[in-house]
Design a protein around this motif. Structure first.
Motif, mmCIF file in Angstrom:
data_model
loop_
_atom_site.group_PDB
_atom_site.id
_atom_site.type_symbol
_atom_site.label_atom_id
_atom_site.label_comp_id
_atom_site.label_asym_id
_atom_site.label_seq_id
_atom_site.Cartn_x
_atom_site.Cartn_y
_atom_site.Cartn_z
ATOM 1 N N THR A 107 -7.819 -28.903 14.168
ATOM 2 C CA THR A 107 -8.046 -27.715 13.342
ATOM 3 C C THR A 107 -7.652 -26.458 14.098
ATOM 4 O O THR A 107 -7.023 -25.549 13.544
ATOM 5 N N ALA A 108 -8.005 -26.403 15.387
ATOM 6 C CA ALA A 108 -7.675 -25.233 16.208
ATOM 7 C C ALA A 108 -6.160 -25.077 16.352
ATOM 8 O O ALA A 108 -5.627 -23.956 16.300
ATOM 9 N N VAL A 109 -5.447 -26.191 16.523
ATOM 10 C CA VAL A 109 -3.990 -26.132 16.678
ATOM 11 C C VAL A 109 -3.334 -25.631 15.395
ATOM 12 O O VAL A 109 -2.471 -24.737 15.417
ATOM 13 N N VAL A 110 -3.747 -26.197 14.264
ATOM 14 C CA VAL A 110 -3.161 -25.803 12.983
ATOM 15 C C VAL A 110 -3.464 -24.341 12.682
ATOM 16 O O VAL A 110 -2.613 -23.594 12.188
ATOM 17 N N ASP A 111 -4.684 -23.914 13.001
ATOM 18 C CA ASP A 111 -5.070 -22.532 12.757
ATOM 19 C C ASP A 111 -4.240 -21.577 13.617
ATOM 20 O O ASP A 111 -3.802 -20.513 13.152
ATOM 21 N N ALA A 112 -4.011 -21.945 14.878
ATOM 22 C CA ALA A 112 -3.229 -21.092 15.774
ATOM 23 C C ALA A 112 -1.764 -21.027 15.350
ATOM 24 O O ALA A 112 -1.085 -20.018 15.585
ATOM 25 N N ALA A 113 -1.268 -22.092 14.720
ATOM 26 C CA ALA A 113 0.142 -22.138 14.328
ATOM 27 C C ALA A 113 0.418 -21.348 13.050
ATOM 28 O O ALA A 113 1.572 -21.004 12.778
ATOM 29 N N ALA A 114 -0.624 -21.031 12.264
ATOM 30 C CA ALA A 114 -0.421 -20.429 10.943
ATOM 31 C C ALA A 114 0.289 -19.073 10.989
ATOM 32 O O ALA A 114 1.300 -18.883 10.306
ATOM 33 N N PRO A 115 -0.199 -18.080 11.778
ATOM 34 C CA PRO A 115 0.522 -16.793 11.799
ATOM 35 C C PRO A 115 1.958 -16.928 12.295
ATOM 36 O O PRO A 115 2.867 -16.269 11.777
ATOM 37 N N LEU A 116 2.162 -17.797 13.290
ATOM 38 C CA LEU A 116 3.510 -18.021 13.814
ATOM 39 C C LEU A 116 4.406 -18.632 12.742
ATOM 40 O O LEU A 116 5.575 -18.242 12.601
ATOM 41 N N ALA A 117 3.870 -19.582 11.971
ATOM 42 C CA ALA A 117 4.662 -20.227 10.923
ATOM 43 C C ALA A 117 5.073 -19.234 9.845
ATOM 44 O O ALA A 117 6.224 -19.244 9.381
ATOM 45 N N VAL A 118 4.162 -18.357 9.442
ATOM 46 C CA VAL A 118 4.485 -17.346 8.425
ATOM 47 C C VAL A 118 5.543 -16.383 8.963
ATOM 48 O O VAL A 118 6.504 -16.034 8.262
ATOM 49 N N LEU A 119 5.367 -15.951 10.211
ATOM 50 C CA LEU A 119 6.312 -15.026 10.831
ATOM 51 C C LEU A 119 7.710 -15.644 10.910
ATOM 52 O O LEU A 119 8.713 -15.008 10.567
ATOM 53 N N ALA A 120 7.766 -16.904 11.345
ATOM 54 C CA ALA A 120 9.059 -17.571 11.516
ATOM 55 C C ALA A 120 9.695 -17.937 10.180
ATOM 56 O O ALA A 120 10.930 -17.945 10.062
ATOM 57 N N ALA A 121 8.883 -18.227 9.166
ATOM 58 C CA ALA A 121 9.425 -18.618 7.867
ATOM 59 C C ALA A 121 10.253 -17.497 7.256
ATOM 60 O O ALA A 121 11.353 -17.719 6.741
ATOM 61 N N GLY A 122 9.712 -16.271 7.302
ATOM 62 C CA GLY A 122 10.460 -15.148 6.763
ATOM 63 C C GLY A 122 11.758 -14.896 7.515
ATOM 64 O O GLY A 122 12.807 -14.653 6.912
#
Length: 331
Positions: A56-71
């Protein structure tokens, strides 16, 4: 009469007669293989790593990075690059912390809108002034960082009432991070929009050969401005997610995410030259980069070596995904 223009499609946007080549299939599988290998290695190094709290901690930490990189992936697929995403996310975090007392729940929408406008402005400068996107967004990075420092007084801006942004840092069923759900929804919406509309073939054609795309009648200029607009909006949303996690905005809050975001894009298999890649790949790339960061601490490696790792990753990933048929001369 001139001969018709033929644009070679990407394996992600169109089905090439005979299916994707072996190298393309391997490139598509590499991010997933890297992710599985990392999970296995970390589980072996730390048996409790596969526990629910750790994952859960890993997925939570990856979320802002994933949104930033997706755009930013959209801009890269069009053949450009957006180096301002991290600075714009930091500025967005400051604006959100300052606007929450007066705008409440509308502050998040306002911040994303401002960030989208900033991205569109950079896209317009790139298109109409004929300035390389690298230079435009490099200047934007400096500009956004300076604005964030000035309006915040070079200090963090605390959030007094986190009610309007609590949705960004909750647990659905006490297990799934809401930020991770937001990241998946963003990627899914963008991917569906690209796949279900002509945007997919337009983006692929523009990234693969912009002159040929123009000859084929594709609206290249509005498309590229829109790509940078989406990149800016995602940077703004990433800033909102960061504020929801830390309950404060900071002028340098997201600055350390630029290299990881670029690494997530190229590790996910998106060619830095444009025209080949995908948003779901970037999501996998973000998980790989986050797991690498976790892995360093698990094996006892200092966080100071993170930038070295990201630099090596970017060079290796670009070497594997670069479409050399488009780059006749390497400068």
């Amino acid at each position: 009469m001139s001969a018709p223009v033929t644009i070679r499609p990407s394996s992600d946007a169109a089905v090439v007669k005979g299916g994707p080549t072996r190298s393309e299939s391997l490139t598509s599988l590499m991010p997933v293989l890297a992710l599985v290998s990392l999970v296995i290695a970390l589980a072996a190094a730390k048996p409790g790593f596969l526990s629910q709290p750790s994952m859960t901690a890993v997925v939570d930490a990856a979320a802002p990075l994933a949104v930033l990189a997706a755009g930013a992936t959209i801009a890269v697929l069009c053949g450009g690059i957006d180096l301002s995403i991290a600075a714009l996310a930091s500025l967005s975090s400051v604006l959100l912390a300052m606007w929450l007392p007066t705008l409440g729940g509308l502050a998040s929408v306002a911040v994303v809108g401002v960030a989208a406008a900033a991205g569109a402005l950079q896209g317009a400068a790139h298109v109409f002034l004929r300035i390389p996107s690298f230079i435009v967004t490099l200047g934007g990075m400096s500009l956004f960082s300076s604005i964030a420092l000035v309006i915040s007084g070079a200090a963090p801006v605390p959030v007094i009432d986190d009610g309007p942004i609590r949705w960004g840092f909750t647990r659905i069923f006490d297990v799934v991070p809401s930020a991770a759900v937001v990241a998946v929804v963003v990627v899914a919406v963008l991917a569906l929009l690209i796949k279900a509309t002509p945007l997919g073939s337009w983006i692929t054609a523009t990234g693969y050969s912009e002159p040929a795309a123009r000859l084929a009648g594709i609206p290249v200029d509005p498309l590229k401005i829109g790509a940078f607009c989406v990149s800016g909006a995602c940077a703004g949303l990433a800033g909102v997610l960061l504020v929801a996690r830390t309950f404060s905005g900071g002028p340098t809050m997201a600055d350390s995410l630029l290299l990881p975001a670029v690494a997530a894009i190229v590790v996910g298999g998106t060619a830095i030259t444009g025209g080949h890649g995908g948003l779901w790949r970037t999501l996998v790339g973000a998980l790989v980069v986050t797991l690498l960061r976790v892995g360093l601490s698990v094996v006892g490696v200092s966080a100071a070596y993170e930038s070295i790792l990201y630099g090596a990753l970017i060079v290796a990933a670009v070497a594997l995904t670069l479409d050399r048929s488009k780059v006749m001369v390497v400068k």
